[in-house]
Design an enzyme around this catalytic site. Structure first.
Site: not given
Length: 262
Positions: A138, A151
């Site tokens: 990401s 995350y």
């Protein structure tokens, strides 16, 4: 890498990005072992793609799920050329209010599971003339962001794992790549997250954009590919001048906190 005729394991195939990747890889001539947890979605995808592809309902966060993938790979007549660790989860929320189970699930799914699955399938990948592992991370694996503490930690870890393993295997026929999408229009992002991105003016890609980036990365064997020019710039600035990014994000905090508390 020339993709035609290659065989790949794709995890998270029953999700939005996974399905787009499956379609793009199939069109490029790759045979797929599609791995996911949602049986109906996975089997429908396999049927759409054709008989040369297989579907395996398995949870790669469990020992049993990873063993099932390993067993299925051992039965592949052509062997294994590609492992694409795409399965992932994301939870947006204030860290001090996030349940421990959510934190653990993100670390397990996004970091520990791909590490252990990679370890299990490395022997099969070593038998290929050229094997590639792609870890789908990401933009937040290079840029810590409020509301994404757990995350971001998982994706920072996945990026570090990819870099270290790539260097460890540099004298072998197995390469390790890291793909960093930015915000993508899939179910992994809640309506609240999509509204936040809109309020901040953050770009959101269709899953097909990420799938095409994956094809480009595989063909060029690029070790690191970040999707989105602004995100690539922010990642570089964050590495070189983190204080500059600290100040920019602090100015966004009132907006971010409004969505955190919704």
């Amino acid at each position: 890498m020339l993709l035609t005729g290659k065989t790949a394991v794709l995890t998270g195939a029953s999700g939005g990005i996974g399905a787009a990747m499956a379609l793009a890889l199939s069109d490029a001539g790759v045979r797929l072992l599609l791995v996911g947890r949602r049986a109906e979605v996975l089997q429908a995808l396999a049927a759409r793609l054709g008989a040369q592809h297989q579907a395996l309902v398995a949870d790669v966060t469990t020992d049993e799920g990873r063993a099932a993938v390993q067993h299925a790979c051992a039965a592949l007549p052509q062997g294994l050329d590609l492992l694409i660790n795409n399965a992932g989860v994301s939870e947006f929320g204030a860290f001090d209010a996030q349940p421990a189970a959510q934190i653990e699930n993100q670390i397990t799914t996004n970091l520990l599971a791909p590490m252990l699955l990679t370890q299990a399938l490395l022997p099969a990948l070593r038998r290929a003339p050229r094997g590639l592992i792609v870890n789908v991370g990401s933009a937040l694996g290079s840029l810590g962001y409020p509301g994404y503490a757990a995350y971001a930690a998982s994706k920072f870890g996945l990026r570090g794992f990819s870099e270290a393993l790539r260097r460890e295997l540099a004298d072998s026929a197995v390469g390790v790549l890291y793909l960093a999408p930015r915000a993508t229009a899939t179910a992994i992002n809640s309506e609240r997250v999509m509204a936040l991105n809109s309020a901040l003016g953050n770009a959101t890609d269709a899953p097909e954009v990420v799938a095409q980036a994956l094809l480009r990365q595989l063909r060029e064997e690029r070790p690191y590919l970040a999707v989105g020019r602004p995100e690539r710039l922010f990642a570089r600035l964050n590495a070189l001048l983190p204080g500059l990014i600290d100040r920019a994000i602090r100015r966004q905090l009132p907006t971010i906190r409004r969505f955190l508390s919704d």
